[in-house]
Design a protein around this motif. Structure first.
Motif, PDB file in Angstrom:
ATOM      1  N   ALA A  41       0.839  -1.200   0.000  1.00 53.60           N
ATOM      2  CA  ALA A  41       0.000   0.000   0.000  1.00 53.60           C
ATOM      3  C   ALA A  41       0.873   1.248   0.000  1.00 53.60           C
ATOM      4  CB  ALA A  41      -0.903   0.005   1.222  1.00 53.60           C
ATOM      5  N   LEU A  42       0.495   2.191  -0.834  1.00 50.24           N
ATOM      6  CA  LEU A  42       1.235   3.444  -0.922  1.00 50.24           C
ATOM      7  C   LEU A  42       0.370   4.604  -0.434  1.00 50.24           C
ATOM      8  CD1 LEU A  42       2.806   2.874  -4.459  1.00 50.24           C
ATOM      9  CD2 LEU A  42       3.896   2.517  -2.257  1.00 50.24           C
ATOM     10  N   LYS A  43      -0.567   4.315   0.494  1.00 51.82           N
ATOM     11  CA  LYS A  43      -1.457   5.337   1.025  1.00 51.82           C
ATOM     12  C   LYS A  43      -0.843   5.963   2.267  1.00 51.82           C
ATOM     13  CE  LYS A  43      -5.726   3.352  -0.687  1.00 51.82           C
ATOM     14  NZ  LYS A  43      -7.095   2.971  -0.367  1.00 51.82           N
ATOM     15  N   TYR A  44      -0.949   7.290   2.336  1.00 53.49           N
ATOM     16  CA  TYR A  44      -0.328   8.030   3.431  1.00 53.49           C
ATOM     17  C   TYR A  44      -1.206   9.206   3.846  1.00 53.49           C
ATOM     18  CZ  TYR A  44       3.774   5.619   1.566  1.00 53.49           C
ATOM     19  OH  TYR A  44       4.637   4.667   1.106  1.00 53.49           O
ATOM     20  N   LYS A  45      -0.825   9.806   4.990  1.00 57.67           N
ATOM     21  CA  LYS A  45      -1.499  11.011   5.479  1.00 57.67           C
ATOM     22  C   LYS A  45      -0.420  11.956   5.995  1.00 57.67           C
ATOM     23  CE  LYS A  45      -5.394  12.359   8.376  1.00 57.67           C
ATOM     24  NZ  LYS A  45      -6.471  11.856   9.235  1.00 57.67           N
ATOM     25  N   LEU A  46      -0.559  13.230   5.662  1.00 62.05           N
ATOM     26  CA  LEU A  46       0.396  14.264   6.031  1.00 62.05           C
ATOM     27  C   LEU A  46      -0.409  15.446   6.563  1.00 62.05           C
ATOM     28  CD1 LEU A  46       3.419  15.239   5.713  1.00 62.05           C
ATOM     29  CD2 LEU A  46       2.758  16.050   3.454  1.00 62.05           C
ATOM     30  N   GLY A  47       0.087  16.131   7.585  1.00 55.53           N
ATOM     31  CA  GLY A  47      -0.675  17.255   8.101  1.00 55.53           C
ATOM     32  C   GLY A  47       0.149  18.231   8.912  1.00 55.53           C
ATOM     33  N   THR A  48      -0.457  19.371   9.162  1.00 54.34           N
ATOM     34  CA  THR A  48       0.140  20.407   9.990  1.00 54.34           C
ATOM     35  C   THR A  48      -0.980  21.271  10.549  1.00 54.34           C
ATOM     36  OG1 THR A  48       1.925  22.046  10.098  1.00 54.34           O
ATOM     37  CG2 THR A  48       0.479  22.146   8.158  1.00 54.34           C
ATOM     38  N   ASP A 103      -2.739  18.447 -12.445  1.00 55.06           N
ATOM     39  CA  ASP A 103      -1.308  18.152 -12.336  1.00 55.06           C
ATOM     40  C   ASP A 103      -0.966  17.214 -11.197  1.00 55.06           C
ATOM     41  OD1 ASP A 103       0.095  19.941 -14.454  1.00 55.06           O
ATOM     42  OD2 ASP A 103      -1.417  21.228 -13.542  1.00 55.06           O
ATOM     43  N   VAL A 104      -1.687  17.310 -10.085  1.00 60.70           N
ATOM     44  CA  VAL A 104      -1.406  16.455  -8.933  1.00 60.70           C
ATOM     45  C   VAL A 104      -1.567  14.966  -9.272  1.00 60.70           C
ATOM     46  CG1 VAL A 104      -3.734  16.471  -7.937  1.00 60.70           C
ATOM     47  CG2 VAL A 104      -1.753  16.302  -6.437  1.00 60.70           C
ATOM     48  N   MET A 105      -2.404  14.671 -10.246  1.00 61.58           N
ATOM     49  CA  MET A 105      -2.673  13.276 -10.610  1.00 61.58           C
ATOM     50  C   MET A 105      -1.525  12.642 -11.408  1.00 61.58           C
ATOM     51  SD  MET A 105      -5.450  13.098  -8.980  1.00 61.58           S
ATOM     52  CE  MET A 105      -6.127  11.516  -9.332  1.00 61.58           C
ATOM     53  N   GLN A 106      -0.513  13.437 -11.736  1.00 63.88           N
ATOM     54  CA  GLN A 106       0.668  12.878 -12.405  1.00 63.88           C
ATOM     55  C   GLN A 106       1.548  12.104 -11.428  1.00 63.88           C
ATOM     56  OE1 GLN A 106       2.643  16.070 -14.481  1.00 63.88           O
ATOM     57  NE2 GLN A 106       0.818  16.584 -15.660  1.00 63.88           N
ATOM     58  N   GLU A 107       1.389  12.397 -10.123  1.00 55.90           N
ATOM     59  CA  GLU A 107       2.208  11.726  -9.110  1.00 55.90           C
ATOM     60  C   GLU A 107       1.392  10.882  -8.133  1.00 55.90           C
ATOM     61  OE1 GLU A 107       6.052  14.369  -8.300  1.00 55.90           O
ATOM     62  OE2 GLU A 107       4.203  15.354  -7.641  1.00 55.90           O
ATOM     63  N   TYR A 108       0.111  11.202  -8.015  1.00 49.80           N
ATOM     64  CA  TYR A 108      -0.708  10.545  -7.000  1.00 49.80           C
ATOM     65  C   TYR A 108      -1.949   9.911  -7.609  1.00 49.80           C
ATOM     66  CZ  TYR A 108       2.365  13.437  -4.256  1.00 49.80           C
ATOM     67  OH  TYR A 108       3.486  14.038  -3.744  1.00 49.80           O
ATOM     68  N   ASP A 138       6.647   4.129  -5.656  1.00 49.73           N
ATOM     69  CA  ASP A 138       7.470   4.346  -4.467  1.00 49.73           C
ATOM     70  C   ASP A 138       8.355   5.586  -4.556  1.00 49.73           C
ATOM     71  OD1 ASP A 138       6.693   2.284  -2.781  1.00 49.73           O
ATOM     72  OD2 ASP A 138       8.041   0.847  -3.738  1.00 49.73           O
ATOM     73  N   ASP A 139       8.783   5.946  -5.761  1.00 49.06           N
ATOM     74  CA  ASP A 139       9.728   7.058  -5.895  1.00 49.06           C
ATOM     75  C   ASP A 139       9.061   8.437  -5.899  1.00 49.06           C
ATOM     76  OD1 ASP A 139       8.594   6.603  -8.391  1.00 49.06           O
ATOM     77  OD2 ASP A 139      10.434   6.998  -9.501  1.00 49.06           O
ATOM     78  N   VAL A 140       7.745   8.481  -5.783  1.00 51.91           N
ATOM     79  CA  VAL A 140       7.033   9.761  -5.712  1.00 51.91           C
ATOM     80  C   VAL A 140       7.239  10.340  -4.312  1.00 51.91           C
ATOM     81  CG1 VAL A 140       4.742  10.826  -5.698  1.00 51.91           C
ATOM     82  CG2 VAL A 140       5.316   9.137  -7.450  1.00 51.91           C
ATOM     83  N   PRO A 141       7.627  11.624  -4.218  1.00 50.13           N
ATOM     84  CA  PRO A 141       7.846  12.228  -2.898  1.00 50.13           C
ATOM     85  C   PRO A 141       6.527  12.485  -2.163  1.00 50.13           C
ATOM     86  CG  PRO A 141       8.064  13.891  -4.597  1.00 50.13           C
ATOM     87  CD  PRO A 141       7.886  12.567  -5.313  1.00 50.13           C
ATOM     88  N   ALA A 142       6.627  12.643  -0.859  1.00 50.11           N
ATOM     89  CA  ALA A 142       5.469  13.074  -0.076  1.00 50.11           C
ATOM     90  C   ALA A 142       5.064  14.466  -0.568  1.00 50.11           C
ATOM     91  CB  ALA A 142       5.834  13.119   1.408  1.00 50.11           C
ATOM     92  N   PRO A 143       3.802  14.809  -0.477  1.00 49.72           N
ATOM     93  CA  PRO A 143       3.341  16.105  -1.010  1.00 49.72           C
ATOM     94  C   PRO A 143       3.616  17.292  -0.086  1.00 49.72           C
ATOM     95  CG  PRO A 143       1.487  14.880  -0.159  1.00 49.72           C
ATOM     96  CD  PRO A 143       2.681  13.984  -0.020  1.00 49.72           C
ATOM     97  N   ASP A 144       4.852  17.380   0.398  1.00 52.02           N
ATOM     98  CA  ASP A 144       5.232  18.495   1.282  1.00 52.02           C
ATOM     99  C   ASP A 144       4.972  19.847   0.622  1.00 52.02           C
ATOM    100  OD1 ASP A 144       6.109  16.753   3.323  1.00 52.02           O
ATOM    101  OD2 ASP A 144       8.092  16.605   2.414  1.00 52.02           O
ATOM    102  N   LYS A 145       5.224  19.939  -0.688  1.00 46.83           N
ATOM    103  CA  LYS A 145       5.024  21.210  -1.383  1.00 46.83           C
ATOM    104  C   LYS A 145       3.544  21.618  -1.379  1.00 46.83           C
ATOM    105  CE  LYS A 145       5.123  18.883  -5.897  1.00 46.83           C
ATOM    106  NZ  LYS A 145       5.899  18.709  -7.120  1.00 46.83           N
ATOM    107  N   TYR A 146       2.649  20.622  -1.344  1.00 46.49           N
ATOM    108  CA  TYR A 146       1.218  20.934  -1.296  1.00 46.49           C
ATOM    109  C   TYR A 146       0.791  21.374   0.104  1.00 46.49           C
ATOM    110  CZ  TYR A 146       0.745  19.196  -6.026  1.00 46.49           C
ATOM    111  OH  TYR A 146       0.862  19.026  -7.386  1.00 46.49           O
TER     112      TYR A 146
END
Length: 152
Positions: A2-9, A91-96, A125-133
């Motif tokens: 699974a390549l599902k993740y969650k990121l937050g701030t 554009d986001v769908m090019q990586e996710y 796997d080589d797609v970075p976390a969406p920190d820029k988003y």
């Protein structure tokens, strides 16, 4: 695998929670005025500004690259003051494979706390976390907070 993740701030803002949430709930067309360096336009594609399930197209700049597009279907949760923008194209769908950005606001002291999260599934796997988003979401939140302060 699974390549599902969650990121937050979280970001402390001075705006009352209702005013911040209402920008997403029915006044997203104000966002380009709040952060013109980041968001150049928001247009309704299907539905309207405030209906759950409406589709909007955001035009944005990130990391010096302009003319980026994010097409989303919105989900509102009035009780929790959250707006979730679910990517359906752009554009986001090019990586996710999947991408959901949520702006939630809760009262804190005389202002609010904006909770920003992204749930996503990488295409590989080589797609970075969406920190820029997340950075973009923080910039949008700060810009909205300043816009609301100027309107007082």
């Amino acid at each position: 695998m699974a390549l599902k993740y969650k990121l937050g701030t979280e970001v402390e803002i001075k705006s009352p929670p209702e005013k911040y949430y209402n920008i997403f709930k029915g006044q997203a067309f104000h966002v380009p005025n709040a952060v013109p360096d980041h968001i150049q336009g928001v247009d309704v594609h299907e539905g309207d500004w405030e209906t759950h399930g409406s589709v909007k197209i955001w035009k944005y700049t990130m990391e010096g690259k302009s003319d980026l597009v994010f097409k989303e279907k919105v989900e509102y949760d009035d009780e929790n003051r959250s707006a979730t923008l679910i990517a359906i194209d752009g554009d986001v769908m090019q990586e996710y494979k999947s991408f959901k950005g949520t702006y939630q606001v809760v009262p804190k002291g005389t202002g609010s706390l904006a909770k920003l999260t992204i749930e996503y599934e990488k295409l590989s796997d080589d797609v970075p976390a969406p920190d820029k988003y997340i950075t973009l979401m923080v910039n949008v939140t700060k810009g909205i907070d300043e816009l609301i302060a100027k309107a007082k």
